[in-house]
Design a protein around this motif. Structure first.
Motif, PDB file in Angstrom:
ATOM      1  N   PRO A 195     -26.069   2.032   5.954  1.00  0.00           N
ATOM      2  CA  PRO A 195     -26.635   0.847   6.607  1.00  0.00           C
ATOM      3  C   PRO A 195     -25.974  -0.417   6.076  1.00  0.00           C
ATOM      4  O   PRO A 195     -25.840  -0.596   4.857  1.00  0.00           O
ATOM      5  N   CYS A 196     -25.543  -1.291   6.968  1.00  0.00           N
ATOM      6  CA  CYS A 196     -24.815  -2.495   6.574  1.00  0.00           C
ATOM      7  C   CYS A 196     -25.455  -3.741   7.170  1.00  0.00           C
ATOM      8  O   CYS A 196     -26.040  -3.699   8.254  1.00  0.00           O
ATOM      9  N   GLY A 197     -25.302  -4.818   6.464  1.00  0.00           N
ATOM     10  CA  GLY A 197     -25.711  -6.126   6.970  1.00  0.00           C
ATOM     11  C   GLY A 197     -24.626  -7.131   6.648  1.00  0.00           C
ATOM     12  O   GLY A 197     -23.886  -6.973   5.674  1.00  0.00           O
ATOM     13  N   ALA A 198     -24.517  -8.154   7.458  1.00  0.00           N
ATOM     14  CA  ALA A 198     -23.520  -9.200   7.223  1.00  0.00           C
ATOM     15  C   ALA A 198     -24.078 -10.523   7.724  1.00  0.00           C
ATOM     16  O   ALA A 198     -24.856 -10.566   8.676  1.00  0.00           O
ATOM     17  N   GLN A 199     -23.664 -11.593   7.061  1.00  0.00           N
ATOM     18  CA  GLN A 199     -24.096 -12.927   7.477  1.00  0.00           C
ATOM     19  C   GLN A 199     -23.102 -13.966   6.954  1.00  0.00           C
ATOM     20  O   GLN A 199     -22.339 -13.684   6.019  1.00  0.00           O
ATOM     21  N   VAL A 200     -23.100 -15.134   7.561  1.00  0.00           N
ATOM     22  CA  VAL A 200     -22.274 -16.251   7.116  1.00  0.00           C
ATOM     23  C   VAL A 200     -23.135 -17.513   7.090  1.00  0.00           C
ATOM     24  O   VAL A 200     -24.120 -17.624   7.826  1.00  0.00           O
ATOM     25  N   THR A 201     -22.734 -18.446   6.248  1.00  0.00           N
ATOM     26  CA  THR A 201     -23.510 -19.685   6.144  1.00  0.00           C
ATOM     27  C   THR A 201     -23.256 -20.615   7.319  1.00  0.00           C
ATOM     28  O   THR A 201     -24.149 -21.348   7.740  1.00  0.00           O
ATOM     29  N   ARG A 202     -22.020 -20.606   7.825  1.00  0.00           N
ATOM     30  CA  ARG A 202     -21.667 -21.467   8.954  1.00  0.00           C
ATOM     31  C   ARG A 202     -21.569 -20.594  10.198  1.00  0.00           C
ATOM     32  O   ARG A 202     -20.700 -19.718  10.274  1.00  0.00           O
ATOM     33  N   PRO A 228     -26.290   5.304   1.045  1.00  0.00           N
ATOM     34  CA  PRO A 228     -26.009   6.240   2.138  1.00  0.00           C
ATOM     35  C   PRO A 228     -27.235   7.098   2.461  1.00  0.00           C
ATOM     36  O   PRO A 228     -27.974   7.517   1.568  1.00  0.00           O
ATOM     37  N   ILE A 229     -27.462   7.331   3.745  1.00  0.00           N
ATOM     38  CA  ILE A 229     -28.605   8.119   4.218  1.00  0.00           C
ATOM     39  C   ILE A 229     -28.098   9.459   4.743  1.00  0.00           C
ATOM     40  O   ILE A 229     -27.321   9.504   5.699  1.00  0.00           O
ATOM     41  N   ALA A 230     -28.534  10.524   4.122  1.00  0.00           N
ATOM     42  CA  ALA A 230     -28.174  11.866   4.581  1.00  0.00           C
ATOM     43  C   ALA A 230     -29.087  12.254   5.737  1.00  0.00           C
ATOM     44  O   ALA A 230     -30.303  12.036   5.690  1.00  0.00           O
ATOM     45  N   VAL A 231     -28.508  12.819   6.792  1.00  0.00           N
ATOM     46  CA  VAL A 231     -29.263  13.206   7.980  1.00  0.00           C
ATOM     47  C   VAL A 231     -29.155  14.718   8.156  1.00  0.00           C
ATOM     48  O   VAL A 231     -28.052  15.244   8.353  1.00  0.00           O
ATOM     49  N   PRO A 232     -30.274  15.441   8.092  1.00  0.00           N
ATOM     50  CA  PRO A 232     -30.209  16.900   8.230  1.00  0.00           C
ATOM     51  C   PRO A 232     -29.895  17.322   9.661  1.00  0.00           C
ATOM     52  O   PRO A 232     -30.180  16.596  10.614  1.00  0.00           O
ATOM     53  N   ALA A 237     -34.085  13.528  14.149  1.00  0.00           N
ATOM     54  CA  ALA A 237     -34.780  12.401  14.777  1.00  0.00           C
ATOM     55  C   ALA A 237     -35.762  11.718  13.825  1.00  0.00           C
ATOM     56  O   ALA A 237     -36.037  10.520  13.957  1.00  0.00           O
ATOM     57  N   ALA A 238     -36.271  12.484  12.853  1.00  0.00           N
ATOM     58  CA  ALA A 238     -37.239  11.918  11.915  1.00  0.00           C
ATOM     59  C   ALA A 238     -36.621  10.872  10.999  1.00  0.00           C
ATOM     60  O   ALA A 238     -37.340  10.106  10.341  1.00  0.00           O
ATOM     61  N   THR A 239     -35.289  10.832  10.944  1.00  0.00           N
ATOM     62  CA  THR A 239     -34.633   9.859  10.064  1.00  0.00           C
ATOM     63  C   THR A 239     -34.441   8.493  10.724  1.00  0.00           C
ATOM     64  O   THR A 239     -34.079   7.531  10.041  1.00  0.00           O
ATOM     65  N   LEU A 240     -34.683   8.388  12.023  1.00  0.00           N
ATOM     66  CA  LEU A 240     -34.427   7.130  12.724  1.00  0.00           C
ATOM     67  C   LEU A 240     -35.217   5.942  12.154  1.00  0.00           C
ATOM     68  O   LEU A 240     -34.640   4.865  11.950  1.00  0.00           O
ATOM     69  N   PRO A 241     -36.522   6.087  11.892  1.00  0.00           N
ATOM     70  CA  PRO A 241     -37.243   4.930  11.324  1.00  0.00           C
ATOM     71  C   PRO A 241     -36.662   4.484   9.989  1.00  0.00           C
ATOM     72  O   PRO A 241     -36.579   3.280   9.716  1.00  0.00           O
ATOM     73  N   GLY A 242     -36.251   5.442   9.164  1.00  0.00           N
ATOM     74  CA  GLY A 242     -35.660   5.092   7.872  1.00  0.00           C
ATOM     75  C   GLY A 242     -34.327   4.374   8.023  1.00  0.00           C
ATOM     76  O   GLY A 242     -34.011   3.445   7.269  1.00  0.00           O
ATOM     77  N   ILE A 243     -33.518   4.805   9.002  1.00  0.00           N
ATOM     78  CA  ILE A 243     -32.245   4.137   9.259  1.00  0.00           C
ATOM     79  C   ILE A 243     -32.485   2.702   9.713  1.00  0.00           C
ATOM     80  O   ILE A 243     -31.839   1.758   9.241  1.00  0.00           O
ATOM     81  N   ALA A 244     -33.434   2.515  10.635  1.00  0.00           N
ATOM     82  CA  ALA A 244     -33.742   1.165  11.116  1.00  0.00           C
ATOM     83  C   ALA A 244     -34.248   0.273   9.989  1.00  0.00           C
ATOM     84  O   ALA A 244     -33.852  -0.899   9.882  1.00  0.00           O
TER      85      ALA A 244
END
Length: 259
Positions: A195-202, A228-232, A237-244
């Motif tokens: 899971p990644c996030g990115a942002q800039v000040t301007r 990192p999230i391991a997905v069985p 499908a049960a991992t989707l809430p955790g990924i979000a």
């Protein structure tokens, strides 16, 4: 000039004076058709690439939580919310720099983009940064547009040792709601989701469905990677809430670093 009029509509009693010099009727459909010409598209892609490259290079970046896959190019799925897609090339360019610095192979990265006109434009800009493309996107309700072909293409990239970038809520939302494709791909390929996030000040924030962020030059930026999230393979499908949730956490952390 008195007595001389030009109009796009016909007038009662016949054509208006000087009909031969009547201006054309420019309608939205005509403008849209012109904007889709190959030379207009090519010019827009070139200008967008040059501008984005300059903006990202002028930004002072902070990188946090980078996983081993960032440096060793091992197969993985990097996931961003769609609103941060214009910032994604910064992840790839920094990964390439880190791999070159330690003498590692550059590896391969592919991004999933929509088959629609806007998606193809975005894809061409991403390609200019050395990112491969896979067309097709998950739609609402779990149905897919070109989904099977895209899934096969992304599986081939991962099986060949490459990496993949996905925006789980793209291309039309709902905003920050993860569609099943990201977990399904991870389960089939046996690779983790980062899971990644990115942002800039301007930045400028668009009024689009995802409130997309457009970076401006000479600011500070942050790229944050969660664990990192391991997905069985079974019960993926049960991992989707955790990924979000992990995507939200990474995005919030990037926001905090850019306040």
């Amino acid at each position: 000039m008195p007595g001389i009029r030009a109009s796009c509509a016909s007038e009662p009693g016949g054509d208006p004076p000087f009909a031969a010099i009547r201006p054309p009727c420019y309608r939205p459909a005509m403008i849209k058709q012109v904007l889709r010409h190959d030379w207009v598209v090519a010019g827009g892609v070139w200008a967008g690439t040059v501008a984005l490259r300059g903006v990202l290079r002028s930004t002072a970046w902070t990188l946090e939580g980078l996983p081993p896959a960032f440096q060793d190019a091992s197969p993985a799925i990097f996931a961003f919310w769609h609103e941060r897609l214009p910032l994604m090339p910064a992840l790839w360019t920094h990964a390439l720099a880190a791999r070159r610095a330690q003498g590692s192979a550059p590896g391969r990265m592919a991004v999933l983009v929509s088959r629609n006109h806007d998606g193809r434009l975005i894809g061409q800009v991403m390609r200019a940064f050395g990112v491969d493309l896979a067309y097709g996107s998950s739609a609402k309700g779990g149905s897919q547009k070109g989904g099977s072909a895209a899934l096969r293409a992304l599986l081939a990239v991962l099986a060949g040792g490459g990496q993949v970038v996905i925006t789980p809520d793209g291309p039309r939302g709902p905003r920050r709601v993860a569609h099943p494709g990201v977990a399904q791909l991870a389960a089939l390929a046996g690779v983790p989701v980062i899971p990644c996030g990115a942002q800039v000040t301007r930045r400028r924030t668009l009024s689009s469905w995802d409130r997309m962020v457009l970076p401006l030059p000479f600011g500070r930026g942050a790229i944050v990677c969660g664990a990192p999230i391991a997905v069985p393979r079974m019960g993926w499908a049960a991992t989707l809430p955790g990924i979000a949730q992990a995507l939200d956490t990474a995005a919030d952390r990037a926001d905090a670093l850019c306040r």
